[in-house]
Design a protein around this motif. Structure first.
Motif, PDB file in Angstrom:
ATOM      1  N   ALA A  28     -19.049  10.146  14.820  1.00  0.00           N
ATOM      2  CA  ALA A  28     -20.440  10.582  14.762  1.00  0.00           C
ATOM      3  C   ALA A  28     -20.802  11.486  15.942  1.00  0.00           C
ATOM      4  O   ALA A  28     -21.532  12.467  15.787  1.00  0.00           O
ATOM      5  N   GLY A  29     -20.297  11.154  17.133  1.00  0.00           N
ATOM      6  CA  GLY A  29     -20.625  11.951  18.306  1.00  0.00           C
ATOM      7  C   GLY A  29     -20.097  13.372  18.209  1.00  0.00           C
ATOM      8  O   GLY A  29     -20.814  14.330  18.512  1.00  0.00           O
ATOM      9  N   SER A  30     -18.849  13.526  17.795  1.00  0.00           N
ATOM     10  CA  SER A  30     -18.296  14.878  17.664  1.00  0.00           C
ATOM     11  C   SER A  30     -19.014  15.650  16.563  1.00  0.00           C
ATOM     12  O   SER A  30     -19.189  16.865  16.658  1.00  0.00           O
ATOM     13  N   ALA A  31     -19.475  14.947  15.522  1.00  0.00           N
ATOM     14  CA  ALA A  31     -20.242  15.598  14.464  1.00  0.00           C
ATOM     15  C   ALA A  31     -21.575  16.110  15.009  1.00  0.00           C
ATOM     16  O   ALA A  31     -21.994  17.237  14.719  1.00  0.00           O
ATOM     17  N   ARG A  32     -22.244  15.289  15.813  1.00  0.00           N
ATOM     18  CA  ARG A  32     -23.531  15.698  16.381  1.00  0.00           C
ATOM     19  C   ARG A  32     -23.366  16.916  17.286  1.00  0.00           C
ATOM     20  O   ARG A  32     -24.206  17.823  17.285  1.00  0.00           O
ATOM     21  N   PHE A  33     -22.301  16.942  18.072  1.00  0.00           N
ATOM     22  CA  PHE A  33     -22.096  18.091  18.953  1.00  0.00           C
ATOM     23  C   PHE A  33     -21.844  19.353  18.153  1.00  0.00           C
ATOM     24  O   PHE A  33     -22.405  20.415  18.448  1.00  0.00           O
ATOM     25  N   LEU A  34     -21.021  19.269  17.109  1.00  0.00           N
ATOM     26  CA  LEU A  34     -20.755  20.447  16.288  1.00  0.00           C
ATOM     27  C   LEU A  34     -22.029  20.944  15.611  1.00  0.00           C
ATOM     28  O   LEU A  34     -22.264  22.154  15.509  1.00  0.00           O
ATOM     29  N   GLU A  35     -22.872  20.023  15.176  1.00  0.00           N
ATOM     30  CA  GLU A  35     -24.155  20.410  14.593  1.00  0.00           C
ATOM     31  C   GLU A  35     -24.979  21.191  15.617  1.00  0.00           C
ATOM     32  O   GLU A  35     -25.637  22.190  15.282  1.00  0.00           O
ATOM     33  N   SER A  36     -24.952  20.750  16.878  1.00  0.00           N
ATOM     34  CA  SER A  36     -25.747  21.405  17.920  1.00  0.00           C
ATOM     35  C   SER A  36     -25.298  22.832  18.188  1.00  0.00           C
ATOM     36  O   SER A  36     -26.062  23.635  18.728  1.00  0.00           O
ATOM     37  N   LEU A  69     -17.066   7.634   5.977  1.00  0.00           N
ATOM     38  CA  LEU A  69     -17.859   8.674   5.314  1.00  0.00           C
ATOM     39  C   LEU A  69     -19.347   8.370   5.409  1.00  0.00           C
ATOM     40  O   LEU A  69     -20.160   9.266   5.675  1.00  0.00           O
ATOM     41  N   ARG A  70     -19.711   7.119   5.226  1.00  0.00           N
ATOM     42  CA  ARG A  70     -21.128   6.765   5.343  1.00  0.00           C
ATOM     43  C   ARG A  70     -21.642   7.025   6.760  1.00  0.00           C
ATOM     44  O   ARG A  70     -22.759   7.535   6.946  1.00  0.00           O
ATOM     45  N   THR A  71     -20.821   6.703   7.751  1.00  0.00           N
ATOM     46  CA  THR A  71     -21.205   6.954   9.145  1.00  0.00           C
ATOM     47  C   THR A  71     -21.369   8.441   9.404  1.00  0.00           C
ATOM     48  O   THR A  71     -22.344   8.871  10.052  1.00  0.00           O
ATOM     49  N   MET A  72     -20.458   9.227   8.897  1.00  0.00           N
ATOM     50  CA  MET A  72     -20.485  10.671   9.152  1.00  0.00           C
ATOM     51  C   MET A  72     -21.639  11.352   8.427  1.00  0.00           C
ATOM     52  O   MET A  72     -22.273  12.265   8.959  1.00  0.00           O
ATOM     53  N   VAL A  73     -21.923  10.925   7.206  1.00  0.00           N
ATOM     54  CA  VAL A  73     -23.059  11.494   6.472  1.00  0.00           C
ATOM     55  C   VAL A  73     -24.356  11.198   7.220  1.00  0.00           C
ATOM     56  O   VAL A  73     -25.248  12.048   7.322  1.00  0.00           O
ATOM     57  N   ALA A  74     -24.481   9.986   7.755  1.00  0.00           N
ATOM     58  CA  ALA A  74     -25.697   9.594   8.465  1.00  0.00           C
ATOM     59  C   ALA A  74     -25.834  10.266   9.821  1.00  0.00           C
ATOM     60  O   ALA A  74     -26.935  10.339  10.374  1.00  0.00           O
ATOM     61  N   ALA A  75     -24.732  10.771  10.378  1.00  0.00           N
ATOM     62  CA  ALA A  75     -24.746  11.304  11.748  1.00  0.00           C
ATOM     63  C   ALA A  75     -25.511  12.610  11.854  1.00  0.00           C
ATOM     64  O   ALA A  75     -26.110  12.897  12.894  1.00  0.00           O
ATOM     65  N   THR A  76     -25.483  13.434  10.813  1.00  0.00           N
ATOM     66  CA  THR A  76     -26.140  14.740  10.860  1.00  0.00           C
ATOM     67  C   THR A  76     -26.796  15.025   9.519  1.00  0.00           C
ATOM     68  O   THR A  76     -26.559  14.347   8.530  1.00  0.00           O
ATOM     69  N   GLY A  77     -27.587  16.087   9.491  1.00  0.00           N
ATOM     70  CA  GLY A  77     -28.173  16.532   8.235  1.00  0.00           C
ATOM     71  C   GLY A  77     -27.347  17.601   7.552  1.00  0.00           C
ATOM     72  O   GLY A  77     -27.796  18.192   6.561  1.00  0.00           O
ATOM     73  N   ALA A 261     -17.094  16.080  30.820  1.00  0.00           N
ATOM     74  CA  ALA A 261     -18.470  16.482  30.521  1.00  0.00           C
ATOM     75  C   ALA A 261     -19.432  15.670  31.385  1.00  0.00           C
ATOM     76  O   ALA A 261     -19.147  14.533  31.770  1.00  0.00           O
ATOM     77  N   ALA A 262     -20.580  16.251  31.664  1.00  0.00           N
ATOM     78  CA  ALA A 262     -21.583  15.556  32.471  1.00  0.00           C
ATOM     79  C   ALA A 262     -22.282  14.491  31.628  1.00  0.00           C
ATOM     80  O   ALA A 262     -22.611  14.719  30.460  1.00  0.00           O
ATOM     81  N   GLY A 263     -22.501  13.334  32.232  1.00  0.00           N
ATOM     82  CA  GLY A 263     -23.181  12.257  31.521  1.00  0.00           C
ATOM     83  C   GLY A 263     -24.570  12.660  31.056  1.00  0.00           C
ATOM     84  O   GLY A 263     -24.999  12.303  29.948  1.00  0.00           O
ATOM     85  N   ASP A 264     -25.305  13.416  31.888  1.00  0.00           N
ATOM     86  CA  ASP A 264     -26.645  13.850  31.507  1.00  0.00           C
ATOM     87  C   ASP A 264     -26.602  14.743  30.272  1.00  0.00           C
ATOM     88  O   ASP A 264     -27.493  14.677  29.416  1.00  0.00           O
ATOM     89  N   THR A 265     -25.582  15.577  30.186  1.00  0.00           N
ATOM     90  CA  THR A 265     -25.444  16.456  29.019  1.00  0.00           C
ATOM     91  C   THR A 265     -25.237  15.635  27.755  1.00  0.00           C
ATOM     92  O   THR A 265     -25.853  15.896  26.714  1.00  0.00           O
ATOM     93  N   LEU A 266     -24.376  14.635  27.842  1.00  0.00           N
ATOM     94  CA  LEU A 266     -24.103  13.797  26.674  1.00  0.00           C
ATOM     95  C   LEU A 266     -25.320  12.956  26.308  1.00  0.00           C
ATOM     96  O   LEU A 266     -25.645  12.794  25.116  1.00  0.00           O
ATOM     97  N   ASN A 267     -26.018  12.424  27.298  1.00  0.00           N
ATOM     98  CA  ASN A 267     -27.224  11.640  27.007  1.00  0.00           C
ATOM     99  C   ASN A 267     -28.287  12.485  26.324  1.00  0.00           C
ATOM    100  O   ASN A 267     -28.974  12.023  25.412  1.00  0.00           O
ATOM    101  N   ALA A 268     -28.418  13.731  26.759  1.00  0.00           N
ATOM    102  CA  ALA A 268     -29.389  14.633  26.138  1.00  0.00           C
ATOM    103  C   ALA A 268     -28.979  14.958  24.705  1.00  0.00           C
ATOM    104  O   ALA A 268     -29.835  15.010  23.799  1.00  0.00           O
ATOM    105  N   LEU A 269     -27.690  15.151  24.501  1.00  0.00           N
ATOM    106  CA  LEU A 269     -27.200  15.473  23.160  1.00  0.00           C
ATOM    107  C   LEU A 269     -27.479  14.332  22.193  1.00  0.00           C
ATOM    108  O   LEU A 269     -27.869  14.564  21.032  1.00  0.00           O
ATOM    109  N   PHE A 270     -27.303  13.097  22.648  1.00  0.00           N
ATOM    110  CA  PHE A 270     -27.414  11.948  21.768  1.00  0.00           C
ATOM    111  C   PHE A 270     -28.754  11.213  21.892  1.00  0.00           C
ATOM    112  O   PHE A 270     -28.870  10.069  21.437  1.00  0.00           O
ATOM    113  N   ALA A 271     -29.716  11.868  22.493  1.00  0.00           N
ATOM    114  CA  ALA A 271     -31.060  11.279  22.559  1.00  0.00           C
ATOM    115  C   ALA A 271     -31.595  11.096  21.135  1.00  0.00           C
ATOM    116  O   ALA A 271     -31.227  11.839  20.222  1.00  0.00           O
TER     117      ALA A 271
END
Length: 274
Positions: A28-36, A69-77, A261-271
């Motif tokens: 899910a995390g790598s999916a969110r980053f790619l979406e960004s 698949l359910r996790t990945m579908v829910a991770a992004t739009g 990667a900086a922790g603040d960057t990751l926290n902001a990404l996954f807020a």
């Protein structure tokens, strides 16, 4: 979040013209980053998912894949294409049943391979592979979501690098109802152009999973509609982790975390999303 039918419609639209990159996150995390980064759609990777669970590629169970698949579908739009390997069943009836379960997770597309998993006889006979593709097509049509079906000819991955046979298989899969065709392992301009011409006007997916002299513009000029990277992003992440861990094992704190990667960057990404 878009409805499954809306995601499927958007995914189909991406295949109608031009060429787009379909990157492969493994969680899910790598999916969110790619979406960004602005990608328009994503695809799962069977190898990346398996490695994240401490398994070799191909060893994941159907239940774990459906949960993933359910996790990945829910991770992004974003529309998500499922690497559904060979349908996790030896026969067409089983493929239809499992494809129906995959469609119910909300994926916008899924691929079905013609590989058997048996190294001594790695490819299903073409007539059997076509029957399996038709079963997948029927399951998708019965669901009514418009999920995009990808037919894969695994010749080059299965140790049977016969371009003519791969093309014959792809043409048969197109006739059986595949919306997009894919022969992972082809690399040269000549191979790519031959596959594109053979299945036109249906779109072709090209795997670029290693360093390539071809640019996005080069690949688009060859008529490819989409480019996926398979487990390459997961392997890149593992490479960085392994390098850092090996330095740590040697007591090297000067180099172990040089590229972290900086922790603040990751926290902001996954807020939480607004």
């Amino acid at each position: 979040m878009p409805t499954p039918s809306a995601a499927c419609a958007a995914f189909h639209a991406l295949h109608e013209q031009g060429c787009f990159i379909l990157p492969n996150p493994w969680d899910a995390g790598s999916a969110r980053f790619l979406e960004s980064l602005g990608f328009k759609a994503l695809a799962t990777t069977s190898s990346g998912m398996a490695w994240s669970q401490g398994r070799r590629d191909g060893a994941a169970t159907l239940e774990s894949v459906l949960a993933h698949l359910r996790t990945m579908v829910a991770a992004t739009g974003l529309p998500l294409n499922a690497d559904f390997e060979n349908g996790y069943a030896p026969d067409a009836e089983g493929v239809a049943r499992n494809v129906r379960l995959a469609v119910e997770t909300g994926v916008a597309g899924l691929s079905v391979e013609d590989s058997t998993g048996n190294p001594d006889d790695p490819l299903f006979p073409i007539e059997v592979a076509v029957e399996r593709l038709r079963a997948a097509r029927g399951a998708i049509d019965a669901a009514g979501t418009g999920t995009l079906l990808v037919g894969r000819a695994e010749n080059f991955f299965a140790g049977r690098p016969d371009l003519d046979d791969a093309i014959a298989r792809l043409q048969a899969y197109a006739e059986a109802g595949a919306d997009c065709l894919y022969a992972p392992g082809i690399r040269s301009r000549e191979q790519i152009a031959a596959v594109v011409a053979a299945v036109a006007p249906k779109p072709v997916n090209l795997l670029v999973g290693s360093v390539s002299e071809l640019s996005l513009q080069d690949i688009a000029a060859l008529g490819v509609r989409r480019i996926s990277v398979g487990g390459a992003l997961a392997r890149s992440a593992w490479g960085g982790f392994m390098q850092a861990a090996q330095a740590l094992a040697q007591g090297r704190f000067d180099t172990a975390f040089a590229h972290a990667a900086a922790g603040d960057t990751l926290n902001a990404l996954f807020a939480p999303r607004p």
